[in-house]
Design a protein around this motif. Structure first.
Motif, PDB file in Angstrom:
ATOM      1  N   ASN A  61       0.811  -1.308   0.163  1.00 51.71           N
ATOM      2  CA  ASN A  61       0.057  -0.034  -0.053  1.00 51.71           C
ATOM      3  C   ASN A  61       0.868   1.341   0.014  1.00 51.71           C
ATOM      4  OD1 ASN A  61      -2.552  -1.369   0.195  1.00 51.71           O
ATOM      5  ND2 ASN A  61      -1.888  -1.991   2.317  1.00 51.71           N
ATOM      6  N   PRO A  62       1.668   1.411  -0.924  1.00 51.46           N
ATOM      7  CA  PRO A  62       2.685   2.479  -0.997  1.00 51.46           C
ATOM      8  C   PRO A  62       2.086   3.950  -1.397  1.00 51.46           C
ATOM      9  CG  PRO A  62       2.825   1.416  -2.960  1.00 51.46           C
ATOM     10  CD  PRO A  62       1.635   0.605  -2.272  1.00 51.46           C
ATOM     11  N   LEU A  63       2.633   4.751  -1.417  1.00 53.09           N
ATOM     12  CA  LEU A  63       2.454   6.133  -1.774  1.00 53.09           C
ATOM     13  C   LEU A  63       2.599   5.879  -3.509  1.00 53.09           C
ATOM     14  CD1 LEU A  63       4.998   8.350   0.181  1.00 53.09           C
ATOM     15  CD2 LEU A  63       2.333   8.098   0.681  1.00 53.09           C
ATOM     16  N   GLN A  64       1.859   6.581  -4.390  1.00 60.56           N
ATOM     17  CA  GLN A  64       1.788   6.332  -5.714  1.00 60.56           C
ATOM     18  C   GLN A  64       2.989   7.240  -6.110  1.00 60.56           C
ATOM     19  OE1 GLN A  64      -0.010   4.116  -7.476  1.00 60.56           O
ATOM     20  NE2 GLN A  64      -0.545   3.545  -5.406  1.00 60.56           N
ATOM     21  N   ALA A  65       3.857   6.627  -7.123  1.00 60.35           N
ATOM     22  CA  ALA A  65       4.885   7.351  -7.711  1.00 60.35           C
ATOM     23  C   ALA A  65       4.528   7.731  -8.907  1.00 60.35           C
ATOM     24  CB  ALA A  65       5.875   6.234  -7.837  1.00 60.35           C
ATOM     25  N   ALA A  66       4.693   8.909  -9.551  1.00 59.46           N
ATOM     26  CA  ALA A  66       4.448   9.389 -10.768  1.00 59.46           C
ATOM     27  C   ALA A  66       5.316   8.806 -11.689  1.00 59.46           C
ATOM     28  CB  ALA A  66       4.159  11.079 -10.778  1.00 59.46           C
ATOM     29  N   GLU A  67       6.617   8.686 -11.531  1.00 62.35           N
ATOM     30  CA  GLU A  67       7.353   7.771 -12.372  1.00 62.35           C
ATOM     31  C   GLU A  67       8.352   7.425 -11.627  1.00 62.35           C
ATOM     32  OE1 GLU A  67      10.879  11.577 -13.219  1.00 62.35           O
ATOM     33  OE2 GLU A  67       8.610  12.022 -13.745  1.00 62.35           O
ATOM     34  N   PRO A  68       9.188   6.424 -12.113  1.00 60.24           N
ATOM     35  CA  PRO A  68      10.277   5.863 -11.532  1.00 60.24           C
ATOM     36  C   PRO A  68      11.397   6.503 -10.974  1.00 60.24           C
ATOM     37  CG  PRO A  68       9.631   4.695 -13.668  1.00 60.24           C
ATOM     38  CD  PRO A  68       8.934   5.816 -13.535  1.00 60.24           C
ATOM     39  N   LEU A  69      11.736   6.417  -9.841  1.00 61.94           N
ATOM     40  CA  LEU A  69      12.887   7.391  -9.326  1.00 61.94           C
ATOM     41  C   LEU A  69      13.977   6.767  -9.592  1.00 61.94           C
ATOM     42  CD1 LEU A  69      11.767   8.261  -5.587  1.00 61.94           C
ATOM     43  CD2 LEU A  69      11.629   9.636  -7.629  1.00 61.94           C
ATOM     44  N   THR A  70      15.207   7.588 -10.105  1.00 61.98           N
ATOM     45  CA  THR A  70      16.427   7.128 -10.308  1.00 61.98           C
ATOM     46  C   THR A  70      17.199   6.726  -8.868  1.00 61.98           C
ATOM     47  OG1 THR A  70      17.461   9.098 -10.125  1.00 61.98           O
ATOM     48  CG2 THR A  70      16.858   8.533 -12.617  1.00 61.98           C
ATOM     49  N   THR A 110      15.241 -11.318  -5.972  1.00 59.74           N
ATOM     50  CA  THR A 110      15.930  -9.952  -5.900  1.00 59.74           C
ATOM     51  C   THR A 110      16.278  -9.544  -7.367  1.00 59.74           C
ATOM     52  OG1 THR A 110      16.941 -10.214  -3.596  1.00 59.74           O
ATOM     53  CG2 THR A 110      17.914  -8.777  -5.196  1.00 59.74           C
ATOM     54  N   GLU A 111      16.923 -10.542  -8.128  1.00 65.38           N
ATOM     55  CA  GLU A 111      16.984 -10.297  -9.465  1.00 65.38           C
ATOM     56  C   GLU A 111      15.721  -9.792 -10.408  1.00 65.38           C
ATOM     57  OE1 GLU A 111      19.768  -9.825 -11.523  1.00 65.38           O
ATOM     58  OE2 GLU A 111      20.749 -10.125  -9.366  1.00 65.38           O
ATOM     59  N   ARG A 112      14.629 -10.349 -10.029  1.00 66.44           N
ATOM     60  CA  ARG A 112      13.463 -10.081 -10.475  1.00 66.44           C
ATOM     61  C   ARG A 112      13.092  -8.581 -10.231  1.00 66.44           C
ATOM     62  NH1 ARG A 112       9.978 -14.837  -9.254  1.00 66.44           N
ATOM     63  NH2 ARG A 112       8.617 -13.434  -9.005  1.00 66.44           N
ATOM     64  N   ILE A 113      13.311  -8.135  -9.006  1.00 64.66           N
ATOM     65  CA  ILE A 113      13.000  -6.808  -8.280  1.00 64.66           C
ATOM     66  C   ILE A 113      13.573  -5.915  -9.248  1.00 64.66           C
ATOM     67  CG2 ILE A 113      13.314  -5.516  -6.349  1.00 64.66           C
ATOM     68  CD1 ILE A 113      12.692  -7.971  -4.606  1.00 64.66           C
ATOM     69  N   LEU A 114      15.053  -6.231  -9.258  1.00 61.28           N
ATOM     70  CA  LEU A 114      16.038  -5.239  -9.643  1.00 61.28           C
ATOM     71  C   LEU A 114      15.681  -5.141 -11.249  1.00 61.28           C
ATOM     72  CD1 LEU A 114      19.349  -6.323  -8.255  1.00 61.28           C
ATOM     73  CD2 LEU A 114      18.155  -4.287  -7.813  1.00 61.28           C
ATOM     74  N   LEU A 115      15.083  -6.138 -12.156  1.00 65.05           N
ATOM     75  CA  LEU A 115      14.600  -5.725 -13.563  1.00 65.05           C
ATOM     76  C   LEU A 115      13.286  -4.588 -13.415  1.00 65.05           C
ATOM     77  CD1 LEU A 115      14.817  -9.400 -14.732  1.00 65.05           C
ATOM     78  CD2 LEU A 115      16.205  -7.580 -15.309  1.00 65.05           C
ATOM     79  N   GLN A 116      12.771  -4.514 -12.451  1.00 65.60           N
ATOM     80  CA  GLN A 116      11.664  -3.570 -12.436  1.00 65.60           C
ATOM     81  C   GLN A 116      12.180  -2.222 -12.095  1.00 65.60           C
ATOM     82  OE1 GLN A 116       8.058  -4.468 -10.245  1.00 65.60           O
ATOM     83  NE2 GLN A 116       7.777  -6.260 -11.590  1.00 65.60           N
ATOM     84  N   LEU A 117      13.418  -1.790 -11.675  1.00 68.68           N
ATOM     85  CA  LEU A 117      13.750  -0.731 -11.251  1.00 68.68           C
ATOM     86  C   LEU A 117      14.930  -0.157 -12.120  1.00 68.68           C
ATOM     87  CD1 LEU A 117      14.487  -1.628  -7.422  1.00 68.68           C
ATOM     88  CD2 LEU A 117      12.439  -0.340  -8.476  1.00 68.68           C
ATOM     89  N   PRO A 118      15.088   1.052 -12.245  1.00 72.07           N
ATOM     90  CA  PRO A 118      15.911   1.793 -13.161  1.00 72.07           C
ATOM     91  C   PRO A 118      17.535   1.321 -12.791  1.00 72.07           C
ATOM     92  CG  PRO A 118      14.582   3.329 -12.223  1.00 72.07           C
ATOM     93  CD  PRO A 118      14.278   2.185 -11.463  1.00 72.07           C
ATOM     94  N   GLY A 120      21.134   0.886 -11.411  1.00 73.21           N
ATOM     95  CA  GLY A 120      22.019   1.559 -10.446  1.00 73.21           C
ATOM     96  C   GLY A 120      21.397   0.902  -9.076  1.00 73.21           C
ATOM     97  N   TYR A 121      20.025   0.352  -8.999  1.00 70.35           N
ATOM     98  CA  TYR A 121      19.500  -0.261  -7.664  1.00 70.35           C
ATOM     99  C   TYR A 121      20.142  -1.489  -7.202  1.00 70.35           C
ATOM    100  CZ  TYR A 121      15.434   2.932  -7.272  1.00 70.35           C
ATOM    101  OH  TYR A 121      14.638   3.974  -7.129  1.00 70.35           O
ATOM    102  N   ASP A 122      21.025  -1.934  -7.935  1.00 71.59           N
ATOM    103  CA  ASP A 122      21.659  -3.229  -7.544  1.00 71.59           C
ATOM    104  C   ASP A 122      22.752  -2.488  -6.723  1.00 71.59           C
ATOM    105  OD1 ASP A 122      23.061  -1.550  -9.635  1.00 71.59           O
ATOM    106  OD2 ASP A 122      24.212  -3.373 -10.142  1.00 71.59           O
ATOM    107  N   LEU A 123      23.109  -1.466  -6.455  1.00 71.71           N
ATOM    108  CA  LEU A 123      24.134  -1.010  -5.254  1.00 71.71           C
ATOM    109  C   LEU A 123      23.322  -0.604  -4.321  1.00 71.71           C
ATOM    110  CD1 LEU A 123      26.581   1.153  -7.675  1.00 71.71           C
ATOM    111  CD2 LEU A 123      26.974  -1.152  -6.826  1.00 71.71           C
ATOM    112  N   LEU A 124      22.055  -0.274  -4.381  1.00 73.83           N
ATOM    113  CA  LEU A 124      21.384   0.088  -3.143  1.00 73.83           C
ATOM    114  C   LEU A 124      21.148  -1.078  -2.440  1.00 73.83           C
ATOM    115  CD1 LEU A 124      19.187   3.059  -4.423  1.00 73.83           C
ATOM    116  CD2 LEU A 124      21.197   3.249  -3.099  1.00 73.83           C
ATOM    117  N   PHE A 125      21.089  -2.275  -2.959  1.00 69.32           N
ATOM    118  CA  PHE A 125      20.370  -3.636  -2.462  1.00 69.32           C
ATOM    119  C   PHE A 125      21.869  -4.299  -2.172  1.00 69.32           C
ATOM    120  CE2 PHE A 125      16.390  -2.992  -4.452  1.00 69.32           C
ATOM    121  CZ  PHE A 125      15.544  -3.586  -3.868  1.00 69.32           C
ATOM    122  N   GLY A 126      22.876  -3.517  -2.321  1.00 66.54           N
ATOM    123  CA  GLY A 126      24.120  -4.475  -1.898  1.00 66.54           C
ATOM    124  C   GLY A 126      24.206  -5.379  -2.672  1.00 66.54           C
ATOM    125  N   ARG A 127      23.879  -5.330  -3.914  1.00 67.95           N
ATOM    126  CA  ARG A 127      24.145  -6.460  -4.912  1.00 67.95           C
ATOM    127  C   ARG A 127      24.674  -6.055  -6.165  1.00 67.95           C
ATOM    128  NH1 ARG A 127      22.037  -9.225  -1.245  1.00 67.95           N
ATOM    129  NH2 ARG A 127      20.782 -11.116  -1.027  1.00 67.95           N
TER     130      ARG A 127
END
Length: 134
Positions: A61-70, A110-118, A120-127
């Motif tokens: 139930n997140p806040l709605q994002a208008a666009e993906p955040l880098t 985690t790999e599937r999650i990262l595919l949905q994100l812009p 550079g998120y791999d570094l935020l996940f420590g992966r």
């Protein structure tokens, strides 16, 4: 396997080197709410199934994002939502929470999650992706 609330927060508290469980919980709630705004469908549902119920509800139930955040904008947004945070401390918070979430999710999810994100998120996940150095 779903992590218990205490186990998840204990891991975040240890990784984030927080003095209290409340600090770990605050960071966890903010980071997962922002992450939930960027994940959709089955991937978000599968991650939620691996989190404690309270955290799963935040993710679902997140806040709605208008666009993906880098990744940089994700860090700035996290800093804006955590009282007294800077971009440096927000990056620390994000790393503690997302690395714990990645451990709960396992490598495949985690790999599937990262595919949905812009990128550079791999570094935020420590992966970091193979061949990348932080």
């Amino acid at each position: 396997m779903t992590l218990r609330w205490e186990a998840f927060l204990d891991a975040v508290q240890e990784r984030g080197e927080y003095d209290t469980p409340q600090e770990a919980e605050r960071a966890t709630r903010v980071v997962l709410a922002l992450l939930g705004a960027h994940l959709v469908g089955e991937v978000r549902a599968h991650l939620a199934a691996r989190l404690p119920e309270t955290l799963a509800l935040i993710l679902l139930n997140p806040l709605q994002a208008a666009e993906p955040l880098t990744p940089d904008r994700f860090v700035r947004a996290t800093a804006a939502w955590i009282e007294g945070a800077t971009e440096t401390t927000a990056l620390w918070d994000i790393g503690a929470v997302l690395s714990t979430a990645a451990d709960a999710a396992g490598d495949d999810l985690t790999e599937r999650i990262l595919l949905q994100l812009p990128p550079g998120y791999d570094l935020l996940f420590g992966r970091p992706a193979p061949g990348q150095r932080p």
